[in-house]
Design an enzyme around this catalytic site. Structure first.
Site, PDB file in Angstrom:
ATOM      1  CG  ASP A 330      -1.657   1.265   1.422  1.00  4.72           C
ATOM      2  OD1 ASP A 330      -2.305   1.700   0.462  1.00  4.72           O
ATOM      3  OD2 ASP A 330      -1.586   1.832   2.527  1.00  4.72           O
ATOM      4  CG  ASP A 520      -1.402   2.092   6.944  1.00  5.81           C
ATOM      5  OD1 ASP A 520      -1.770   1.993   5.754  1.00  5.81           O
ATOM      6  OD2 ASP A 520      -1.353   3.170   7.552  1.00  5.81           O
ATOM      7  CG  ASP A 524      -4.389  -1.037   3.278  1.00  6.22           C
ATOM      8  OD1 ASP A 524      -4.726  -0.803   2.097  1.00  6.22           O
ATOM      9  OD2 ASP A 524      -3.617  -0.314   3.922  1.00  6.22           O
TER      10      ASP A 524
END
Length: 637
Positions: A330, A520, A524
């Site tokens: 990410d 995080d 996600d």
């Protein structure tokens, strides 16, 4: 009676028999020796060896055979044959049953002690917890047991004291040593608004903070629970051991019978010698080392990881890591710091006040950056109506009779040429650009930048060195994502992905092999769950941490490469342990069966028992050596 007491009982009762054996070498015979051996061995069989017989009988009732089956049959054969021999004035072998029991228990004592050392990570973590806390009650500081602190309490911590519970600082500055929880060696500077972790040590300043997590919800308690779960989990490879044991034990018993028949019937050896070979086969084949190979390595590996601030949740993760082909990251909060700031405002003076009015209603990181910029400029957000957010696109609302939209894809209307040029320039500089519209007319642009962490480039380079493919997955636009990726060295970029589509993207990447995803945020969580290995940053949301198979407590991307390296080493050690356990049995059984008797190489039951004990010890020692395994080191850029 525990294993240690059972061992010492069998050890002391076996010593007189050892003395008589030594004296016999000098042709010194002790009167009543057979009766002495009978009494001492019977006590050992009834007290020290009884758990082996009970376990073997329980397994037999379930139509299974286990390690204790071999020990029970070996000692029982030697003991009951000796009773028969004693009644018929033949040589007895009570000492074989006694010595085998003592040596097997010696191996178990070694195992227990090393298991205890291997599992010390949990005990050390538990001991870190502070015992008392200073809380402000009725305006006065009061010391109370840490178990009585509740969420919302105001807590004071003086220099040098342990932080009692998790919380958010409201006053004071200090440096806090978080190494005992996160593995980070350098003290971390803390001030108002920062979070503190229970069990860490306050440095040079006094802090006042509000308790946010206590008891089982604290980070320390969650770490302890995760480590316990990991250490008691079963790696899929353990199923292989279970299947082998189910087949191996009956096969050994059949082999022991064949050994006896060959020596007694075919070769014509005495009944006593034939039994000795058969019992030696049973004892040396006891697959204790096989049963220890996986759990001890799992315990040591996850324990060491916990000390480094890496939480590996289960054994399945360890087995998957060596097969990984791709690591997906990410962007926001993972590769970047997750603290975007407004860097440019293009357009008239109304752009920031209008944007702040809408973004004050949103909790998106970009919205927070805009409201922070407005606050810094002394702008109070105006009231809006009909506010609504469009996932992955932006927000809209009514302000002073106008329809205001903010985002990157909220309208199909083309930007004026000057604004379009400015947008391309800003995006090329790795800045996220949102467009502020009023009634389908562009008011202006706001550029926001979230810079990469200083620690992002080195772990990505380390992953490339391991032959792994790296991908950045983000909802940001392609230009910004590509610029960030180039700065940190990520090879591929998948941009403009809505939160709901992240999991589907992971599934497509899995067509090329197992995938790890590092993230995080709440958005996600589906991708973390879908990936073969989910790696959650410790500074992320509780939902993301729950979804990850590995949690990086320090919130440091360098720990991704460290976690994967340690997981690989742990699984490789499991395979090494299993290899040596199998090889030991393959090599030991022919010797015990007397295959090399003609050249003077043979094993008595007691020596077979000793060899088996040291085999288990060698496997546990191999696992403990994981604590010394070399791991990669990386520096911040």
């Amino acid at each position: 009676m525990n294993v240690t007491k059972r061992f010492w009982l069998s050890f002391w009762l076996s010593l007189p028999m050892l003395v008589t054996m030594v004296l016999m070498l000098f042709h010194i015979m002790i009167p009543g020796n057979d009766w002495l051996q009978l009494i001492l061995t019977t006590i050992i069989m009834v007290v020290s060896a009884r758990p082996f017989w009970q376990s073997a009988w329980a397994s037999f009732q379930k139509h299974h055979a286990n390690m204790d089956t071999l020990v029970a049959i070996g000692t029982a054969t030697a003991y009951f044959y000796s009773l028969y021999a004693m009644a018929n004035h033949l040589p007895v072998f009570f000492e074989s049953a006694a010595f085998v029991t003592a040596f097997v228990l010696l191996g178990q004592v070694f195992e227990e002690r090393m298991r205890s050392q291997a599992g010390s990570a949990v005990a050390k973590l538990v001991d870190l917890q502070a015992k008392v806390a200073t809380v402000i009650r009725d305006g006065q500081p009061l010391q109370v047991p840490v178990t009585e602190v509740v969420v919302g309490d105001t807590v004071q911590v003086r220099p040098g004291e342990k932080v009692p519970v998790d919380g958010e600082i409201v006053a004071g500055t200090s440096h806090i040593d978080e190494s005992m929880v996160t593995g980070e060696s350098m003290p971390v500077k803390k001030a108002a608004g920062d979070h503190v972790i229970g069990a860490t040590i306050n440095g040079d300043g006094q802090l006042t903070y509000r308790a946010t997590k206590v008891g089982k919800d604290s980070m320390l308690a969650q770490i302890v629970e995760l480590v316990k779960t990991a250490q008691t989990s079963r790696a899929p490879i353990q199923k292989l051991t279970d299947r082998v044991s189910d087949i191996f034990v009956p096969a050994v018993l059949i082999l022991a019978i064949v050994t006896f028949l060959v020596w007694y019937v075919v070769i014509g050896a005495s009944l006593a010698n034939a039994l000795i070979f058969a019992v030696s086969v049973v004892v040396i084949a006891c697959p204790c080392a096989l049963g220890l190979a996986t759990p001890t390595a799992l315990m040591v590996g996850t324990g060491r990881a916990a000390k480094l601030g890496i939480l590996i949740k289960n054994g399945e993760v360890l087995e998957t890591v060596p097969t990984l082909k791709t690591v997906v990251f990410d962007k926001t909060g993972t590769i970047t710091a997750g603290k975007p700031q407004v860097t440019d405002i293009i357009g008239g003076a109304a752009v920031l006040p209008v944007a702040a009015a809408l973004e004050a209603q949103s909790d998106h990181p970009l919205a927070k950056a805009i409201t922070a910029a407005a606050t810094a400029a002394g702008i109070a957000p105006a009231a809006v109506t009909n506010f609504h957010a469009v996932a992955g696109k932006g927000v809209a609302a009514q302000l002073n009779g106008h329809t205001i939209t903010i985002g990157n894809a909220m309208t199909a209307t083309a930007l004026p040429a000057a604004l379009a040029t400015a947008q391309r320039r800003l995006e090329a500089a790795a800045k996220t650009v949102v467009v502020v519209w009023q009634d389908d007319a562009a008011l202006g642009l706001i550029a926001i930048q979230d810079r990469p962490r200083a620690t992002s480039a080195s772990p990505i380079a380390a992953l490339h060195d391991q032959g792994l493919r790296t991908v950045m997955l983000t909802g940001d636009n392609q230009a910004v994502a590509t610029a960030i990726a180039q700065q940190v060295g990520v090879k591929e970029v998948i941009a403009n992905v809505l939160p709901a589509d992240k999991a589907a993207t992971i599934q497509r990447l899995q067509a090329a092999g197992p995938v790890a995803f590092v993230g995080d945020g709440i958005n996600d969580a589906p991708a973390l769950t879908t990936a073969d290995v989910g790696i959650a940053m410790g500074g992320g949301t509780d939902i993301a941490i729950e979804a990850g198979g590995i949690v990086l407590v320090k919130n440091d991307l360098r720990d991704v490469a460290l976690a994967l390296a340690l997981a690989k080493k742990t699984f490789n050690r499991i395979r090494l342990n299993l290899f040596w356990a199998f090889i030991y049995n393959v090599l030991g059984i022919p010797v015990a069966a007397g295959l090399f008797y003609a050249v003077g190489l043979a094993l008595s039951p007691e020596l077979a028992g000793l060899a088996m004990a040291f085999s288990s010890l060698s496997v546990v020692t191999s696992s403990v050596l994981l604590n010394r395994a070399k791991l990669p080191t990386m520096q911040a850029a």
